[in-house]
Structures are given as C-alpha cells and as structure tokens.
Scaffold this motif. Structure first.
Motif, PDB file in Angstrom:
ATOM      1  N   LEU A  29      -6.602  -6.046  -0.080  1.00 20.31           N
ATOM      2  CA  LEU A  29      -5.258  -6.104   0.499  1.00 20.31           C
ATOM      3  C   LEU A  29      -5.140  -5.217   1.730  1.00 20.31           C
ATOM      4  CD1 LEU A  29      -3.082  -6.091  -2.753  1.00 20.31           C
ATOM      5  CD2 LEU A  29      -3.567  -8.027  -1.235  1.00 20.31           C
ATOM      6  N   ALA A  30      -5.869  -4.118   1.759  1.00 15.31           N
ATOM      7  CA  ALA A  30      -5.806  -3.210   2.906  1.00 15.31           C
ATOM      8  C   ALA A  30      -6.583  -3.741   4.107  1.00 15.31           C
ATOM      9  CB  ALA A  30      -6.344  -1.833   2.516  1.00 15.31           C
ATOM     10  N   PHE A  31      -7.751  -4.310   3.856  1.00 19.53           N
ATOM     11  CA  PHE A  31      -8.663  -4.609   4.957  1.00 19.53           C
ATOM     12  C   PHE A  31      -8.802  -6.092   5.296  1.00 19.53           C
ATOM     13  CE2 PHE A  31     -10.554  -0.610   3.137  1.00 19.53           C
ATOM     14  CZ  PHE A  31     -10.113   0.213   4.170  1.00 19.53           C
ATOM     15  N   ARG A  32      -8.274  -6.986   4.466  1.00 17.74           N
ATOM     16  CA  ARG A  32      -8.501  -8.400   4.722  1.00 17.74           C
ATOM     17  C   ARG A  32      -7.213  -9.197   4.882  1.00 17.74           C
ATOM     18  NH1 ARG A  32     -14.015  -9.690   1.186  1.00 17.74           N
ATOM     19  NH2 ARG A  32     -15.147  -7.843   1.937  1.00 17.74           N
ATOM     20  N   ARG A  33      -6.147  -8.503   5.208  1.00 17.39           N
ATOM     21  CA  ARG A  33      -4.913  -9.186   5.601  1.00 17.39           C
ATOM     22  C   ARG A  33      -4.723  -9.031   7.101  1.00 17.39           C
ATOM     23  NH1 ARG A  33      -0.106  -6.675   2.977  1.00 17.39           N
ATOM     24  NH2 ARG A  33      -1.486  -4.890   2.696  1.00 17.39           N
ATOM     25  N   ASP A  34      -4.094 -10.023   7.718  1.00 22.01           N
ATOM     26  CA  ASP A  34      -3.799  -9.942   9.145  1.00 22.01           C
ATOM     27  C   ASP A  34      -2.438  -9.292   9.363  1.00 22.01           C
ATOM     28  OD1 ASP A  34      -6.189 -11.080  10.093  1.00 22.01           O
ATOM     29  OD2 ASP A  34      -5.450 -13.084   9.584  1.00 22.01           O
ATOM     30  N   VAL A  35      -2.147  -9.003  10.594  1.00 17.95           N
ATOM     31  CA  VAL A  35      -0.981  -8.190  10.934  1.00 17.95           C
ATOM     32  C   VAL A  35       0.318  -8.786  10.395  1.00 17.95           C
ATOM     33  CG1 VAL A  35      -0.714  -9.285  13.191  1.00 17.95           C
ATOM     34  CG2 VAL A  35       0.176  -6.971  12.825  1.00 17.95           C
ATOM     35  N   TRP A  36       0.458 -10.115  10.421  1.00 23.43           N
ATOM     36  CA  TRP A  36       1.719 -10.734   9.978  1.00 23.43           C
ATOM     37  C   TRP A  36       1.899 -10.679   8.457  1.00 23.43           C
ATOM     38  CZ3 TRP A  36      -1.839 -13.414  13.073  1.00 23.43           C
ATOM     39  CH2 TRP A  36      -2.770 -14.180  12.362  1.00 23.43           C
ATOM     40  N   ASP A  37       0.851 -10.280   7.735  1.00 25.46           N
ATOM     41  CA  ASP A  37       0.940 -10.157   6.279  1.00 25.46           C
ATOM     42  C   ASP A  37       1.331  -8.753   5.829  1.00 25.46           C
ATOM     43  OD1 ASP A  37       0.159 -12.828   5.771  1.00 25.46           O
ATOM     44  OD2 ASP A  37      -1.937 -12.280   6.116  1.00 25.46           O
ATOM     45  N   PHE A  38       1.458  -7.829   6.756  1.00 24.11           N
ATOM     46  CA  PHE A  38       1.827  -6.459   6.394  1.00 24.11           C
ATOM     47  C   PHE A  38       3.339  -6.330   6.289  1.00 24.11           C
ATOM     48  CE2 PHE A  38      -2.527  -5.653   7.070  1.00 24.11           C
ATOM     49  CZ  PHE A  38      -2.811  -4.446   6.461  1.00 24.11           C
ATOM     50  N   ARG A  39       3.756  -5.440   5.373  1.00 26.65           N
ATOM     51  CA  ARG A  39       5.174  -5.319   5.039  1.00 26.65           C
ATOM     52  C   ARG A  39       5.709  -3.897   5.226  1.00 26.65           C
ATOM     53  NH1 ARG A  39       4.488  -9.859   5.698  1.00 26.65           N
ATOM     54  NH2 ARG A  39       4.897 -11.622   4.304  1.00 26.65           N
ATOM     55  N   ASN A  40       5.060  -3.103   6.047  1.00 23.38           N
ATOM     56  CA  ASN A  40       5.518  -1.734   6.301  1.00 23.38           C
ATOM     57  C   ASN A  40       6.696  -1.710   7.260  1.00 23.38           C
ATOM     58  OD1 ASN A  40       3.007  -2.424   8.131  1.00 23.38           O
ATOM     59  ND2 ASN A  40       4.285  -1.032   9.331  1.00 23.38           N
ATOM     60  N   VAL A  41       7.501  -0.664   7.150  1.00 20.20           N
ATOM     61  CA  VAL A  41       8.583  -0.467   8.115  1.00 20.20           C
ATOM     62  C   VAL A  41       7.969  -0.128   9.473  1.00 20.20           C
ATOM     63  CG1 VAL A  41      10.313   0.242   6.423  1.00 20.20           C
ATOM     64  CG2 VAL A  41       8.829   1.971   7.458  1.00 20.20           C
ATOM     65  N   LEU A  42       8.666  -0.472  10.529  1.00 16.18           N
ATOM     66  CA  LEU A  42       8.151  -0.275  11.883  1.00 16.18           C
ATOM     67  C   LEU A  42       7.931   1.205  12.203  1.00 16.18           C
ATOM     68  CD1 LEU A  42      10.420  -2.858  13.749  1.00 16.18           C
ATOM     69  CD2 LEU A  42       8.080  -3.194  12.928  1.00 16.18           C
ATOM     70  N   LEU A  43       8.718   2.074  11.596  1.00 14.42           N
ATOM     71  CA  LEU A  43       8.630   3.505  11.889  1.00 14.42           C
ATOM     72  C   LEU A  43       7.205   4.026  11.744  1.00 14.42           C
ATOM     73  CD1 LEU A  43      10.004   6.308  12.413  1.00 14.42           C
ATOM     74  CD2 LEU A  43      10.302   6.467   9.924  1.00 14.42           C
ATOM     75  N   VAL A  44       6.510   3.629  10.671  1.00 17.46           N
ATOM     76  CA  VAL A  44       5.210   4.229  10.385  1.00 17.46           C
ATOM     77  C   VAL A  44       4.112   3.751  11.314  1.00 17.46           C
ATOM     78  CG1 VAL A  44       5.797   4.633   7.969  1.00 17.46           C
ATOM     79  CG2 VAL A  44       4.629   2.509   8.600  1.00 17.46           C
TER      80      VAL A  44
END
Length: 253
Positions: free
Chosen positions: A72-87
C-alpha cells in the motif's frame, strides 16, 4: 458507501498522513541546523513511519486481497493516496517544517485521544500506542514554535510567514464526507468537524504565546482526503520514496 469500503478509506487516510509526513520529516536527516535537532527530527520520522505500518497493515487486512503495508505504501499511484494536503507541503526552512509539524500534531493528538474509545478494538489499540508518541511530538513542536515565534525579529517573521503559508491547508482536516459519516455511524471514529473547537483552543494558546497572528480567513484547500486533488509536491515525493521497490518489485530484505 459499504461499511468495509469506508473503513478501508479511513485507515488509508490515517496511514497516508503519517507516511507522507514521516517521509517529509526524514528529508531533514543529516541536514538539520544542529545535531540535537537532526536526531529529534529523525526520531519523529521513525515514530510516524511506525504508526504507518500499523494503520496500513490494518488497511491491508481489512481489504483482504493478500496485500501488505509495504504494498500500500510503495505500489499505489498518487491519485490513490488519501493524506491531507498539509503533510505533503515542502519542508521549506526549519521554522516552516516545525510549524507544519505543530499544526498537524495538534490535530493528530486530539483525534488519537478520541480514537482510543473506538468501537473497533484494533483502531483503539493503535491510537493508544500512537498517542504516547504524538504527545511528545506536540510538546516539542509547540515549544519550538513558541521559541522561534517569540524569539528574534527574523525568527518571528519566518514563523509568521510559515503560518500564513500553511494555515489555508488546516481546514481540510475538519472536512466531513460519506466516509466520515459511516465511521461515526459505526462508532469507529468521530466526525472531523467535532474536533475543530478543541483544535482552535489548543493552537490558539500556543500561537498566542508565540506572538503569532492566526490568518483571518476561513478558506481551505481540499481534495487530498478523497484523492480528488493533490499538489505537485506529492508526485515528486512518491518518485523518490517509491523508486527502489518499484525498480526491484521482487526484492526481499
């Protein structure tokens, strides 16, 4: 939204926040202004990555497709991430890094405290462990914001500039959507909006002591939590963070 899907999205949000911020903070390793800060920042990054392993590990378990936290950390592309923009915001100078850390730590500590009462015992256990680390993170980042904000003329100006730059990214942490509604209905997590009052009190006290002025705006950049929109900074960060496991996908340690 199905309960399992919503739970998965919630866990990704928690894990992606700590993963991306952990990587951002790790970029200071060997570059901090003094040795003590270099060590402290490295330890903060390690704490966040450790929390990531727990959140994404549980996410992989809930997903039930045989994936791991590393997948999940290394094999998802940018559009699959769900972090807040701040970080995902760049480190900038040392003051901007610690201001970003403080604004996140304040929210993180309040949320984890509430998650200790989650109806999901696994979430409650992760929150209890993580809160011990985040309590220290908040103490350190808050003290540093005060020291620099109420320091020299230059340090004050830099911290005010950092606050002005980062404040428009704070509001996203309190936005609610269908995922949050499902988490509230099941008792797994609180409504993000319910954390706002405690956050304002906590940050207001620290920023006042730091002689810093909170920007008078309610505008908030959004889109990170649901993957609709990330900044260009996240793509560059993932290129650096993911290149080794993507280049050698079958490698084992």
């Amino acid at each position: 939204m199905a309960e399992t899907d919503a739970f998965m999205q919630f866990l990704l949000r928690m894990g992606d926040n700590t993963l991306i911020l952990g990587h951002r903070v790790s970029e200071w390793c060997g570059h901090a202004p003094v040795l003590e800060e270099d060590i402290a920042l490295a330890n903060t990054a390690l704490d966040l990555i450790g929390q990531t392993q727990m959140w994404l590990g549980l996410a992989a378990e809930v997903q039930g497709e045989g994936r791991t936290a590393d997948d999940l950390a290394f094999r998802r592309d940018v559009w699959d991430f769900r972090n807040v923009l701040l970080v995902e915001m760049p480190n900038g100078d040392f003051g901007q890094t610690l201001m970003r850390q403080f604004l996140f730590d304040a929210w993180h500590s309040i949320l984890l405290n509430r998650l200790q009462s989650s109806t999901d015992t696994r979430v409650a256990a992760i929150a209890e462990k993580a809160l011990k680390e985040v309590t220290y993170h908040l103490e350190r980042s808050g003290d540093t914001v005060i020291g620099l904000g109420d320091g020299t003329e230059e340090s004050h100006q830099r911290m005010q500039a950092a606050l002005d730059y980062l404040w428009p990214y704070v509001g996203e942490m309190f936005a609610s959507d269908a995922v949050d509604v499902a988490m509230v209905d099941t008792g797994i997590a609180p409504d993000p909006a319910s954390l706002h009052s405690a956050y304002d009190q906590l940050t207001g006290r620290i920023l006042s002591e730091a002689t810093l002025t909170v920007p008078d705006t309610s505008f908030a950049h959004k889109g990170g939590r649901d993957g609709r929109m990330h900044t260009e900074h996240l793509g560059h960060l993932l290129t650096q963070m993911q290149w080794l496991p993507r280049a050698y996908p079958d490698a084992v340690w």
